[in-house]
Design a protein around this motif. Structure first.
Motif, mmCIF file in Angstrom:
data_model
loop_
_atom_site.group_PDB
_atom_site.id
_atom_site.type_symbol
_atom_site.label_atom_id
_atom_site.label_comp_id
_atom_site.label_asym_id
_atom_site.label_seq_id
_atom_site.Cartn_x
_atom_site.Cartn_y
_atom_site.Cartn_z
ATOM 1 N N ASP A 77 0.886 -1.160 0.000
ATOM 2 C CA ASP A 77 0.000 0.000 0.000
ATOM 3 C C ASP A 77 0.928 1.215 0.000
ATOM 4 O O ASP A 77 1.602 1.491 0.990
ATOM 5 N N LEU A 78 0.985 1.936 -1.124
ATOM 6 C CA LEU A 78 1.943 3.037 -1.230
ATOM 7 C C LEU A 78 1.741 4.096 -0.159
ATOM 8 O O LEU A 78 2.713 4.654 0.358
ATOM 9 N N ALA A 79 0.494 4.395 0.171
ATOM 10 C CA ALA A 79 0.251 5.417 1.184
ATOM 11 C C ALA A 79 0.876 5.034 2.517
ATOM 12 O O ALA A 79 1.317 5.886 3.281
ATOM 13 N N ARG A 80 0.934 3.765 2.785
ATOM 14 C CA ARG A 80 1.497 3.277 4.041
ATOM 15 C C ARG A 80 2.979 2.959 3.930
ATOM 16 O O ARG A 80 3.763 3.232 4.851
ATOM 17 N N ASP A 81 3.402 2.413 2.783
ATOM 18 C CA ASP A 81 4.711 1.764 2.699
ATOM 19 C C ASP A 81 5.790 2.568 1.987
ATOM 20 O O ASP A 81 6.958 2.182 2.023
ATOM 21 N N LEU A 82 5.433 3.675 1.346
ATOM 22 C CA LEU A 82 6.436 4.393 0.563
ATOM 23 C C LEU A 82 7.630 4.861 1.384
ATOM 24 O O LEU A 82 8.778 4.725 0.929
ATOM 25 N N PRO A 83 7.466 5.423 2.592
ATOM 26 C CA PRO A 83 8.661 5.845 3.338
ATOM 27 C C PRO A 83 9.640 4.699 3.591
ATOM 28 O O PRO A 83 10.854 4.877 3.464
ATOM 29 N N LEU A 84 9.112 3.528 3.919
ATOM 30 C CA LEU A 84 9.980 2.383 4.166
ATOM 31 C C LEU A 84 10.670 1.939 2.874
ATOM 32 O O LEU A 84 11.895 1.725 2.839
ATOM 33 N N LEU A 85 9.914 1.809 1.803
ATOM 34 C CA LEU A 85 10.500 1.375 0.541
ATOM 35 C C LEU A 85 11.512 2.399 0.034
ATOM 36 O O LEU A 85 12.574 2.033 -0.487
ATOM 37 N N GLY A 86 11.200 3.679 0.182
ATOM 38 C CA GLY A 86 12.130 4.709 -0.249
ATOM 39 C C GLY A 86 13.433 4.657 0.522
ATOM 40 O O GLY A 86 14.520 4.850 -0.046
ATOM 41 N N ARG A 87 13.351 4.380 1.820
ATOM 42 C CA ARG A 87 14.582 4.254 2.614
ATOM 43 C C ARG A 87 15.395 3.058 2.167
ATOM 44 O O ARG A 87 16.614 3.142 2.011
#
Length: 238
Positions: A77-87
């Motif tokens: 879920d990009l709204a939830r997971d983008l910060p983690l994936l981006g890191r």
């Protein structure tokens, strides 16, 4: 240990293939599509995703009890997971193969292309004892640009993965979880007779993890932007 997509022709983010699986962006003069909600750290708007391949719900629904803990795949879920994936994508060890380091909108574009695409690739978080620690892409290899570069069979399913944090690498988790996810795929997708992987030949730890998880090497293939080791796990050993 990191894995990477094979032939990225249509996803906008990681490019080595010109299309679906962006692996390496080599065109800095081309501005990335503006994603102002990401740049402002606002929630990513939800969009209607295409139907997932039949059986994927079973793959992501089941939990697996492993020696390292309870593991499950959770659709991204990009709204939830983008910060983690981006890191994770900005970790140099990951970036050297996934090549999505930089602003989060690069990762968002890569993942969004799968979430809103033809439904042939499903991005997931790997969650171990409730802790997200890996990223997976489960894709139909026979419907992927990979099929232009090596023989594939109907319903062959491919895997891409990365282990997110350095503390989780180098201790056998990759091999363990590849085996777990392969088992979930074969159990959840009855029409699938083979699971494929195509790590970069430079990524020796990734190739070794697939071998140790029961995949057999099937030679090298040349994909746009990389030479890959084709690895195959058969449902029934040949």
């Amino acid at each position: 240990m990191q894995g990477q997509p094979a032939d990225p022709p249509a996803r906008p983010g990681r490019a080595r293939r010109p299309g679906r699986h962006p692996v390496r962006l080599r065109h800095p003069a081309q501005p990335a599509a503006p994603l102002t909600h990401v740049e402002r750290n606002e929630p990513v708007p939800r969009t209607e995703a295409s139907p997932r391949p039949a059986g994927v719900e079973a793959v992501t629904r089941e939990a697996a009890h492993t020696p390292a803990g309870v593991f499950r795949l959770l659709p991204v879920d990009l709204a939830r997971d983008l910060p983690l994936l981006g890191r994770w994508m900005n970790d140099p060890a990951v970036a050297s193969f996934w090549e999505l380091a930089g602003p989060w909108h690069l990762t968002a574009a890569h993942v969004r292309a799968q979430l809103t695409g033809a439904g042939h690739s499903v991005p997931c978080l790997g969650v171990l004892d409730g802790r997200p620690m890996s990223y997976w892409e489960i894709y139909r290899a026979d419907l992927d640009p990979l099929a232009r570069h090596c023989p594939v069979r109907p319903h062959d399913t491919g895997l891409h993965l990365l282990i997110g944090d350095a503390a989780d690498r180098g201790r056998g988790l990759g091999t363990l979880l590849i085996g777990v996810v392969t088992g979930l795929v074969l159990a959840g997708l009855p029409a699938c007779t083979r699971v494929l992987a195509e790590p970069d030949v430079r990524n020796a730890p990734c190739a070794a993890a697939f071998r140790n998880a029961g995949f057999r090497p099937s030679g090298e293939i040349v994909l746009p932007g990389k030479r890959a080791a084709l690895m195959i796990r058969d449902r029934c050993p040949e």
